[in-house]
Design an enzyme around this catalytic site. Structure first.
Site, PDB file in Angstrom:
ATOM      1  N   CYS A   1      -2.322  -0.667  -3.226  1.00 24.48           N
ATOM      2  CA  CYS A   1      -2.032  -2.112  -3.185  1.00 24.48           C
ATOM      3  C   CYS A   1      -1.567  -2.593  -4.238  1.00 24.48           C
ATOM      4  CB  CYS A   1      -3.231  -2.673  -2.442  1.00 24.48           C
ATOM      5  SG  CYS A   1      -3.839  -2.142  -0.825  1.00 24.48           S
ATOM      6  N   ASP A   2      -2.485  -2.326  -5.349  1.00 24.62           N
ATOM      7  CA  ASP A   2      -2.436  -3.074  -6.613  1.00 24.62           C
ATOM      8  C   ASP A   2      -1.733  -2.299  -7.597  1.00 24.62           C
ATOM      9  OD1 ASP A   2      -4.122  -5.045  -5.394  1.00 24.62           O
ATOM     10  OD2 ASP A   2      -6.077  -4.320  -6.257  1.00 24.62           O
TER      11      ASP A   2
ATOM     12  N   CYS B   1      -8.137  -0.520  -5.170  1.00 22.92           N
ATOM     13  CA  CYS B   1      -7.071   0.073  -4.288  1.00 22.92           C
ATOM     14  C   CYS B   1      -5.850   0.421  -4.971  1.00 22.92           C
ATOM     15  CB  CYS B   1      -6.685  -0.921  -3.083  1.00 22.92           C
ATOM     16  SG  CYS B   1      -5.377  -0.079  -1.913  1.00 22.92           S
TER      17      CYS B   1
END
Length: 525
Positions: free
Chosen positions: A353-354, A350
């Site tokens: 997200c990361d 992701c």
């Protein structure tokens, strides 16, 4: 910090406070501390039930905690805190933290509240997040709620971008990362139900007993994504007994950031759509059995009393006159040495997200389709350099995306590249090995992160040997959503239906449900 419109909206929300609360700041001389000082001052000015203290002793600075004033007067430590500035996706977490600490009742059923209050033990949770992560707020809000309701639980949100030294020391390379009493507890999206189940060791057995005691359904939907939600709504509207078994209600939609092709809704986010799907299903008399993974399908027979049976991982057995399978798909993995070893330690799926955890670092994106190219474009604005590797001789993404990618100075595209191994030092990723498919030469790239974006795999492993699957593992269905097993229908990304899109999955779910109803009224023919 807050514009006039947001202040007006927040002021209206804060009218719901039932008890006075304190904001307890632990600050240093950083610019972020100045922003927190401003933010807390603005919040306190909106309601006379809010006061601010500047004498906090949290080791993480800058940070602040939220406590009921009476608790502080009695010497009780605050149970909800934020290390960082909870804006972006976490602003809602801040608002809910204020309201719930101040006594505003949460939108949780009475049984769940009773379970939370009955939890025994001492639980000190820490969640590392990025403010661009759309999975993190659910975890933060769930743990904050646990802390508000149970005096034995405390939780602190930590913005990984602000506390980079700690992130590096703890080798956190994916968010959300949750620690319990200083030890790893979970990574990735977790719902309130999942967290409770993990710390309440007897809950799984109790749920299995409850499921076993349920009467047979007319229609049982397996899967809680767009297809399953549509199927459940259409079945329930027919007035028949309907149940949903879902490993994670919302499915893959929960992991989708921007949705701009859902007709009549110009733009939304996956978690918002997933919540809307669940709320719509709950408007009807549908029994939802969440956090339950289907493991085996049993055809209707004399031994089963003419009912189709679904065996769950918990050991429970669910029975129904007919079943609609809508288990969706999951991210395809590279299946190369090192991928599993370094998952969450440099291997990620992701970018939204990361990505912030790799600020200023070198990363690779595997896959040249739309998702891969979009990931590379997003990451290029955060990291020092992106290398995109595509197995084929050309990228498959839309032309507009390819043009944007080629305009970026810190992106390299390598075609005809077969990834062969994820390299690391035993703790985290430090490289990637690939083979040039034209020359056959083995090559390596030094980097710190790898984002895998190579498509989807249907969640149908549990069905092998029971119903017909395509060579790709998809459930073979006809024009009415019927499978090779009488009384069993299927819909969505797990099937042979072309074009894996949310809007198509919903339509296929509705169609399968109507077909199932037709099957029932015709006496199972």
């Amino acid at each position: 910090m807050l514009d006039t419109q947001i202040k007006a909206q927040l002021s209206a929300y804060l009218e719901k406070l039932q008890h006075p609360i304190e904001l307890i700041a632990s600050l240093d001389d950083s610019s972020a501390a100045g922003e927190i000082r401003t933010l807390l001052g603005e919040i306190a000015a909106l309601n006379n039930k809010i006061s601010v203290r500047w004498d906090g002793d949290n080791a993480r600075k800058p940070s602040f905690a939220i406590a009921r004033t009476i608790d502080s007067a009695n010497g009780q430590a605050p149970r909800v805190s934020f290390a960082g500035i909870p804006l972006g996706h976490e602003f809602t977490s801040l608002v809910l933290g204020l309201l719930q600490t101040g006594g505003h009742p949460p939108r949780v059923d009475d049984a769940t509240i009773a379970t939370i209050k009955a939890l025994k033990g001492s639980f000190e949770f820490t969640t590392f997040v990025s403010l661009s992560c759309h999975n993190c707020p659910d975890v933060v809000q769930a743990l904050n709620l646990l802390s508000v309701l149970n005096p034995n639980i405390r939780h602190e949100m930590v913005d990984g971008a602000l506390f980079q030294a700690e992130v590096t020391e703890r080798q956190i390379m994916a968010v959300p990362t949750i620690l319990l009493n200083g030890q790893p507890f979970g990574q990735g999206r977790m719902t309130l139900e999942e967290i409770i189940a993990k710390i309440d060791t007897g809950s799984a057995d109790r749920q299995a007993e409850e499921i076993n005691a349920k009467e047979a359904f007319d229609v049982l939907v397996v899967g809680g994504g767009p297809a399953g939600s549509a199927a459940a709504v259409y079945a329930a509207r027919k007035g028949i007994r309907t149940g949903v078994v879902a490993e994670r209600f919302g499915g893959q939609v929960l992991d989708t950031m921007g949705i701009e092709n859902f007709i009549s809704v110009s733009q939304t986010e996956g978690p918002k759509l997933a919540a809307a799907l669940e709320n719509h299903v709950k408007e009807y008399s549908v029994e939802i059995m969440n956090l339950q993974r289907a493991e085996k399908l049993h055809a209707a027979s004399e031994a089963t009393g003419g009912l189709v049976e679904i065996e769950l991982a918990s050991g429970a057995l669910v029975r129904s006159r007919c079943v609609i399978i809508s288990t969706g798909a999951r991210w395809r993995e590279m299946n190369v040495p090192g991928e599993q070893e370094y998952r969450g330690r440099g291997v990620a799926y992701c970018p939204h997200c990361d990505g912030p955890l790799f600020k200023g670092k070198r990363v690779a994106v595997i896959g040249g389709g739309n998702s891969g190219v979009e990931a590379a474009i997003d990451l290029a604005g955060i990291v020092s350099h992106v290398t995109l590797l595509e197995f084929g001789d050309a990228m498959r993404a839309d032309a507009v995306l390819q043009n944007k990618l080629r305009s970026l100075p810190n992106v390299t595209v390598i075609l005809q590249a077969q990834t062969t191994e994820v390299l690391g030092d035993g703790q985290k990723v430090n490289g990637l090995a690939y083979t040039d498919r034209v020359s056959g030469e083995a090559k390596q790239i030094e980097l710190e992160g790898i984002f895998v974006q190579i498509g989807l795999l249907p969640n149908t492993d549990w069905l092998k040997g029971t119903i017909d699957l395509s060579p790709r593992g998809e459930i073979e269905i006809d024009s009415h959503g019927r499978t090779s097993m009488p009384g069993v229908f299927a819909a969505g990304d797990a099937t042979t239906t072309p074009y894996k899109q949310i809007i198509i999955a919903m339509g296929e779910g509705a169609k399968a449900s109507l077909s199932a109803f037709d099957y029932l009224i015709r006496g199972g023919q």
